[in-house]
Design a protein around this motif. Structure first.
Motif, PDB file in Angstrom:
ATOM      1  N   CYS A 145       0.809  -1.141  -0.007  1.00 54.93           N
ATOM      2  CA  CYS A 145      -0.284   0.108   0.197  1.00 54.93           C
ATOM      3  C   CYS A 145       0.855   1.122   0.081  1.00 54.93           C
ATOM      4  CB  CYS A 145      -1.141  -0.061   1.653  1.00 54.93           C
ATOM      5  SG  CYS A 145      -1.859   1.470   1.571  1.00 54.93           S
ATOM      6  N   TRP A 179      -2.780  -2.306   8.080  1.00 55.67           N
ATOM      7  CA  TRP A 179      -3.892  -3.034   7.975  1.00 55.67           C
ATOM      8  C   TRP A 179      -5.052  -3.539   8.332  1.00 55.67           C
ATOM      9  CZ3 TRP A 179      -3.339  -3.746   2.394  1.00 55.67           C
ATOM     10  CH2 TRP A 179      -1.988  -3.345   1.926  1.00 55.67           C
ATOM     11  N   TYR A 180      -5.878  -3.054   8.362  1.00 54.30           N
ATOM     12  CA  TYR A 180      -7.143  -3.731   8.708  1.00 54.30           C
ATOM     13  C   TYR A 180      -7.766  -4.720   8.120  1.00 54.30           C
ATOM     14  CZ  TYR A 180      -7.243   0.021  12.231  1.00 54.30           C
ATOM     15  OH  TYR A 180      -6.595   1.233  13.175  1.00 54.30           O
ATOM     16  N   ARG A 185     -14.550  -5.206  11.882  1.00 53.80           N
ATOM     17  CA  ARG A 185     -13.012  -4.572  11.217  1.00 53.80           C
ATOM     18  C   ARG A 185     -12.352  -4.768  12.044  1.00 53.80           C
ATOM     19  NH1 ARG A 185     -12.618   0.540   7.613  1.00 53.80           N
ATOM     20  NH2 ARG A 185     -13.629  -0.737   6.795  1.00 53.80           N
ATOM     21  N   LEU A 237      -7.726  -3.670   4.040  1.00 53.70           N
ATOM     22  CA  LEU A 237      -7.790  -2.313   3.398  1.00 53.70           C
ATOM     23  C   LEU A 237      -6.504  -1.818   4.986  1.00 53.70           C
ATOM     24  CD1 LEU A 237     -10.775  -3.287   4.936  1.00 53.70           C
ATOM     25  CD2 LEU A 237     -11.480  -1.359   3.775  1.00 53.70           C
ATOM     26  N   CYS A 238      -5.284  -0.919   3.721  1.00 53.25           N
ATOM     27  CA  CYS A 238      -5.374  -0.200   4.335  1.00 53.25           C
ATOM     28  C   CYS A 238      -5.587   1.009   5.288  1.00 53.25           C
ATOM     29  CB  CYS A 238      -4.286   0.300   3.231  1.00 53.25           C
ATOM     30  SG  CYS A 238      -2.792   1.055   3.355  1.00 53.25           S
ATOM     31  N   HIS A 239      -4.966   1.667   6.120  1.00 49.96           N
ATOM     32  CA  HIS A 239      -4.469   3.032   6.666  1.00 49.96           C
ATOM     33  C   HIS A 239      -3.661   3.802   6.548  1.00 49.96           C
ATOM     34  CE1 HIS A 239      -5.231   4.732  10.600  1.00 49.96           C
ATOM     35  NE2 HIS A 239      -6.799   5.599  10.383  1.00 49.96           N
ATOM     36  N   ASP A 244      -7.831  10.421   9.155  1.00 42.84           N
ATOM     37  CA  ASP A 244      -7.698   9.080   8.686  1.00 42.84           C
ATOM     38  C   ASP A 244      -7.890   8.944   7.327  1.00 42.84           C
ATOM     39  OD1 ASP A 244      -8.801   8.896  11.944  1.00 42.84           O
ATOM     40  OD2 ASP A 244      -7.137   8.018  11.184  1.00 42.84           O
ATOM     41  N   TYR A 245      -7.018   7.734   6.341  1.00 45.47           N
ATOM     42  CA  TYR A 245      -7.154   7.736   5.419  1.00 45.47           C
ATOM     43  C   TYR A 245      -7.609   6.065   4.582  1.00 45.47           C
ATOM     44  CZ  TYR A 245      -6.574  12.196   4.557  1.00 45.47           C
ATOM     45  OH  TYR A 245      -6.697  14.037   5.036  1.00 45.47           O
ATOM     46  N   TRP A 246      -8.344   5.669   4.259  1.00 42.89           N
ATOM     47  CA  TRP A 246      -8.023   4.122   3.779  1.00 42.89           C
ATOM     48  C   TRP A 246      -7.867   4.095   2.034  1.00 42.89           C
ATOM     49  CZ3 TRP A 246      -9.474   1.163   7.635  1.00 42.89           C
ATOM     50  CH2 TRP A 246      -9.199   1.354   9.145  1.00 42.89           C
TER      51      TRP A 246
END
Length: 121
Positions: free
Chosen positions: A22, A37-38, A46, A95-97, A109-111
């Motif tokens: 990512c 990562w989530y 999540r 999902l990358c955070h 915060d970005y996803w």
């Protein structure tokens, strides 16, 4: 605008490995606090899988300790998740955070859009 671009998901057999990547894309200068990562499986909440700070401090979910390794490349604004000894219960959308600060919008915060990981024989 900040975007997180993910890659590396797919189908793998139990015991196999996958590597997720990512990286951050931004039109303005930014600094990263943490990336991670989530994952979210159908019908489940999540959950955090792993995270790494800009200083290199890592944090893992108990369920992945010893099997997953998170690493980062600050110069490339990229985070990697090496997943070994995968189990069917690891199946989820990953999902990358990023917790980062830009010169325009400040801290946020970005996803990423998510990448499917399926562990099945």
């Amino acid at each position: 605008q900040v975007q997180l671009v993910e890659s590396g998901g797919g189908l793998v057999q139990p015991g196999g490995s996958l590597r997720l990547s990512c990286y951050v894309v931004s039109r303005t200068s930014f600094s990263i606090n943490t990336m991670g990562w989530y994952r979210q499986a159908p019908g489940k909440q999540r959950e955090l899988v792993a995270a790494i700070s800009s200083a290199g401090r890592t944090n893992y979910a108990d369920s992945v300790k010893g099997r997953f390794t998170i690493s980062g490349d600050n110069a490339k604004s990229t985070v990697y998740l090496q997943m070994d000894s995968l189990k069917p219960e690891d199946t989820a959308v990953y999902l990358c955070h990023a917790d980062l600060r830009t010169v325009v919008t400040g801290r946020g915060d970005y996803w990423g859009q998510g990448t499917q990981v399926t562990v099945s024989s």
